[in-house]
Design an enzyme around this catalytic site. Structure first.
Site, PDB file in Angstrom:
ATOM      1  N   LYS A  22       0.841  -1.211   0.000  1.00  0.00           N
ATOM      2  CA  LYS A  22       0.000   0.000   0.000  1.00  0.00           C
ATOM      3  C   LYS A  22       0.868   1.251   0.000  1.00  0.00           C
ATOM      4  CE  LYS A  22      -1.706   1.542   4.092  1.00  0.00           C
ATOM      5  NZ  LYS A  22      -1.378   2.936   4.448  1.00  0.00           N
ATOM      6  N   ASN A  23       1.881   1.266   0.880  1.00  0.00           N
ATOM      7  CA  ASN A  23       2.642   2.507   1.048  1.00  0.00           C
ATOM      8  C   ASN A  23       3.653   2.760  -0.073  1.00  0.00           C
ATOM      9  OD1 ASN A  23       1.110   3.047   3.240  1.00  0.00           O
ATOM     10  ND2 ASN A  23       2.641   2.475   4.768  1.00  0.00           N
ATOM     11  N   CYS A 115      -5.602  13.002  12.853  1.00  0.00           N
ATOM     12  CA  CYS A 115      -5.451  11.574  12.585  1.00  0.00           C
ATOM     13  C   CYS A 115      -5.407  10.880  13.934  1.00  0.00           C
ATOM     14  CB  CYS A 115      -4.145  11.365  11.825  1.00  0.00           C
ATOM     15  SG  CYS A 115      -3.750   9.652  11.523  1.00  0.00           S
ATOM     16  N   ARG A 120      -0.163  14.833  12.778  1.00  0.00           N
ATOM     17  CA  ARG A 120       0.657  14.453  11.612  1.00  0.00           C
ATOM     18  C   ARG A 120       0.905  15.674  10.739  1.00  0.00           C
ATOM     19  NH1 ARG A 120      -1.277   8.775   9.303  1.00  0.00           N
ATOM     20  NH2 ARG A 120       0.777   8.865   8.310  1.00  0.00           N
ATOM     21  N   ASP A 306       4.250   0.603  12.133  1.00  0.00           N
ATOM     22  CA  ASP A 306       3.051  -0.019  11.547  1.00  0.00           C
ATOM     23  C   ASP A 306       2.840  -1.465  12.008  1.00  0.00           C
ATOM     24  OD1 ASP A 306       2.573   2.333  10.246  1.00  0.00           O
ATOM     25  OD2 ASP A 306       3.375   1.682   8.312  1.00  0.00           O
ATOM     26  N   ARG A 398      -8.977  -0.302   4.303  1.00  0.00           N
ATOM     27  CA  ARG A 398      -8.105   0.747   3.746  1.00  0.00           C
ATOM     28  C   ARG A 398      -6.740   0.191   3.384  1.00  0.00           C
ATOM     29  NH1 ARG A 398      -8.112   6.441   6.552  1.00  0.00           N
ATOM     30  NH2 ARG A 398      -6.679   6.580   4.818  1.00  0.00           N
TER      31      ARG A 398
HETATM   32  N1  EPU Z   1       6.550  14.419  10.773  1.00  0.00           N
HETATM   33  C1  EPU Z   1       6.755  15.749  11.061  1.00  0.00           C
HETATM   34  N2  EPU Z   1       6.654  16.654  10.042  1.00  0.00           N
HETATM   35  C2  EPU Z   1       6.370  16.280   8.762  1.00  0.00           C
HETATM   36  C3  EPU Z   1       6.162  14.927   8.479  1.00  0.00           C
HETATM   37  C4  EPU Z   1       6.264  13.997   9.514  1.00  0.00           C
HETATM   38  O1  EPU Z   1       7.015  16.110  12.199  1.00  0.00           O
HETATM   39  O2  EPU Z   1       6.314  17.150   7.880  1.00  0.00           O
HETATM   40  C5  EPU Z   1       6.649  13.423  11.851  1.00  0.00           C
HETATM   41  C6  EPU Z   1       5.382  12.603  12.040  1.00  0.00           C
HETATM   42  O3  EPU Z   1       4.435  13.283  12.841  1.00  0.00           O
HETATM   43  C7  EPU Z   1       5.916  11.336  12.667  1.00  0.00           C
HETATM   44  C8  EPU Z   1       7.238  11.148  11.964  1.00  0.00           C
HETATM   45  O4  EPU Z   1       7.608  12.446  11.469  1.00  0.00           O
HETATM   46  O5  EPU Z   1       6.145  11.546  14.032  1.00  0.00           O
HETATM   47  C9  EPU Z   1       7.246  10.168  10.823  1.00  0.00           C
HETATM   48  O6  EPU Z   1       6.145  10.427   9.947  1.00  0.00           O
HETATM   49  P1  EPU Z   1       6.220  10.157   8.395  1.00  0.00           P
HETATM   50  O7  EPU Z   1       6.150  11.450   7.671  1.00  0.00           O
HETATM   51  O8  EPU Z   1       7.367   9.259   8.088  1.00  0.00           O
HETATM   52  O9  EPU Z   1       4.855   9.389   8.156  1.00  0.00           O
HETATM   53  P2  EPU Z   1       4.066   9.381   6.783  1.00  0.00           P
HETATM   54  O10 EPU Z   1       5.019   9.459   5.666  1.00  0.00           O
HETATM   55  O11 EPU Z   1       2.966  10.350   6.839  1.00  0.00           O
HETATM   56  C10 EPU Z   1       4.165   6.813   6.354  1.00  0.00           C
HETATM   57  C11 EPU Z   1       3.196   5.694   6.211  1.00  0.00           C
HETATM   58  C12 EPU Z   1       2.603   5.383   7.576  1.00  0.00           C
HETATM   59  C13 EPU Z   1       3.746   5.009   8.524  1.00  0.00           C
HETATM   60  C14 EPU Z   1       4.754   6.156   8.586  1.00  0.00           C
HETATM   61  C15 EPU Z   1       5.976   5.844   9.435  1.00  0.00           C
HETATM   62  C16 EPU Z   1       2.340   6.022   3.982  1.00  0.00           C
HETATM   63  C17 EPU Z   1       1.190   6.324   3.108  1.00  0.00           C
HETATM   64  N3  EPU Z   1       2.129   6.083   5.291  1.00  0.00           N
HETATM   65  O12 EPU Z   1       3.422   7.924   6.822  1.00  0.00           O
HETATM   66  O13 EPU Z   1       1.778   4.240   7.374  1.00  0.00           O
HETATM   67  O14 EPU Z   1       3.235   4.784   9.815  1.00  0.00           O
HETATM   68  O15 EPU Z   1       5.210   6.466   7.253  1.00  0.00           O
HETATM   69  O16 EPU Z   1       6.617   4.717   8.947  1.00  0.00           O
HETATM   70  O17 EPU Z   1       3.411   5.691   3.505  1.00  0.00           O
HETATM   71  C18 EPU Z   1       0.035   2.753   7.839  1.00  0.00           C
HETATM   72  O18 EPU Z   1       0.307   2.168   6.779  1.00  0.00           O
HETATM   73  O19 EPU Z   1      -0.744   2.268   8.698  1.00  0.00           O
HETATM   74  C19 EPU Z   1       0.635   4.051   8.116  1.00  0.00           C
HETATM   75  C20 EPU Z   1       0.148   4.899   9.008  1.00  0.00           C
END
Ligand code: EPU
Length: 419
Positions: A22-23, A115, A120, A306, A398
């Site tokens: 998915k990701n 969320c 996030r 995850d 999802r």
């Molecule tokens: N963060 C910030 N600022 C930003 C972006 C992120 O502070 O601009 C923080 C977040 O709040 C968090 C950390 O950095 O504490 C990591 O977040 P990240 O940005 O890596 O998360 P994401 O890219 O939004 C993806 C996956 C998530 C998974 C996370 C961490 C996708 C679509 N989603 O989210 O997947 O938990 O990386 O590995 O790729 C899931 O599949 O259930 C899921 C939530």
């Protein structure tokens, strides 16, 4: 709204095939916006999140054809505005910002709302766009990014919780069409980031270093169509391995990339389970009494956030005291209150869960709150006495392709009830 009923007590055995990630699929589908030419993506999992992403692409002007996991997107003409109605269902919608900025030099996308797994923000994504020369404005619930032209820059994307996966994806997708060289320091190293970089390189991008902390993008003037196979979903695989650990006598996940799953298989070995990895398959089987464990979630290659909820379900029925610390999303513990309703003994200390394993859980009506928390409740139900009734199953749909059917194939007594 559908419910899933899990009748606990059946032993799982056999093998199942893991779906495309998915990701990986979500940003790769977004990346198809970077070219006018058709892109064909194989092994796109049949999930509500991938449907949402395709709806967004259609809204932006792309033509989409989908048949048995193969999706062809032709974004001959695109417009750059994705309003709230179109993007509100999925946070990963922010992944269209980078490609739209790269291609159209402007993008307006409704900001993702709250969320349940915690705050996030997307500040790091925006910091990256600004470094490439874009102006960023937040107004009326939308974020607007625009630039007369994008120019390569050195950008550090590491935030206080470590690297950002979608932030790295987004900046990489904008940088491929920027003038000059972009260096992303503190990049996320997740396999899904590498998969996106592979796809972008097939489209004619020049990206090096994906999978390390420093990604170098040499801007090109345009990209062309490409064909790509999505990597196997390591979190789906991990979830089935934990199901096998909770209630199995030998469960094999096929079509996986074992090296992507090392943190998970190491944790299961640490718990005392026998793990055998061969080519593209991993088998988990019991090997004496399971042992308690200490786990801390970390960016890849560490133990993934995850998989935290699913491990919480496993450790709830593992004799002894286990400790889980959540470092990525410190509030991602919605499953704990529901597991407690099934008899789990968990004490929260900030972002740490201290789990006293119990011999058995008891089935109960429980409420799914987010994707992985919901999966954890289903897994707990496999071992619980009686029936576990999981409501709000749309969270599971999802991100898991036919979770209930695959568990049935392994021998679980599980049914989906249409409400
Ligand atoms: N963060 C910030 N600022 C930003 C972006 C992120 O502070 O601009 C923080 C977040 O709040 C968090 C950390 O950095 O504490 C990591 O977040 P990240 O940005 O890596 O998360 P994401 O890219 O939004 C993806 C996956 C998530 C998974 C996370 C961490 C996708 C679509 N989603 O989210 O997947 O938990 O990386 O590995 O790729 C899931 O599949 O259930 C899921 C939530």
């Amino acid at each position: 709204m559908d419910k899933i009923l899990v009748h606990g007590g059946n032993s799982l055995a056999g093998s199942i095939k893991i779906s495309g990630s998915k990701n990986s699929a979500l940003p790769i589908l977004a990346a198809t916006l970077l070219t006018r030419e058709p892109c064909t993506i194989h092994r796109v999992p049949d999930l509500s999140d991938t449907h949402y992403m395709l709806q967004i692409l259609i809204h932006l002007g792309a033509q989409v054809e989908r048949a048995s996991g193969i999706v062809t997107v032709t974004a001959d003409k695109v417009q750059s505005v994705a309003p709230y109605d179109v993007v509100r269902k999925m946070r990963a919608s922010v992944g269209v910002l980078g490609p739209l900025l790269g291609r159209c030099k402007e993008a307006t996308v409704s900001l993702p709302g709250g969320c349940v797994i915690g705050d996030r923000p997307i500040d790091l994504h925006l910091k990256g766009f600004e470094a490439l020369g874009a102006a960023v404005r937040v107004e009326g619930g939308n974020v607007k990014v625009f630039a007369p032209k994008l120019a390569g820059a050195v950008i550090n994307l590491r935030g206080k919780f470590g690297p950002t996966v979608l932030g790295t994806d987004n900046v990489m997708m904008a940088a491929v069409l920027a003038e000059g060289t972009t260096v992303i320091e503190g990049a996320a190293q997740e396999p899904e980031v590498c998969d996106l970089a592979d796809f972008l390189n097939k489209m004619g991008a020049k990206i090096e270093g994906a999978g390390t902390r420093r990604i170098i993008v040499e801007g090109v003037s345009e990209l062309h169509g490409a064909e790509h196979d999505i990597i196997p979903d390591r979190i789906e695989a991990g979830t089935f391995l934990v199901a096998g650990a909770i209630a199995g006598s030998g469960v094999t996940v096929n079509r996986v990339e074992p090296k992507h799953l090392t943190a998970i298989t190491d944790a299961l070995s640490g718990c005392g389970f026998k793990i055998e990895a061969k080519n593209q398959a991993i088998t988990v089987s019991p090997n004496g009494a399971p042992k308690p464990l200490e786990i801390t979630t970390e960016p890849y290659p560490g133990f993934p956030t995850d998989m935290q909820a699913q491990m919480c379900a496993l450790l709830s029925t593992t004799e002894g005291i286990s400790v889980i610390t959540e470092n990525i999303f410190p509030q991602r513990y919605m499953h704990v209150a529901e597991l407690k309703r099934m008899g789990a003994q968990v004490q929260m200390e900030g972002s740490t869960a201290v789990i006293q394993g119990v011999e058995r859980l008891t089935g109960a009506p429980v409420m799914a709150s987010d994707l992985r928390a919901s999966a954890a409740l289903v897994l707990a139900g496999l071992k619980a006495d009686g029936i576990t009734e999981v409501s709000r199953v749309y969270h599971i749909d999802r991100g898991y392709e036919h979770l209930d059917e695959k568990l049935s194939e392994l021998g679980a007594h599980i049914e989906r009830v249409k409400a």
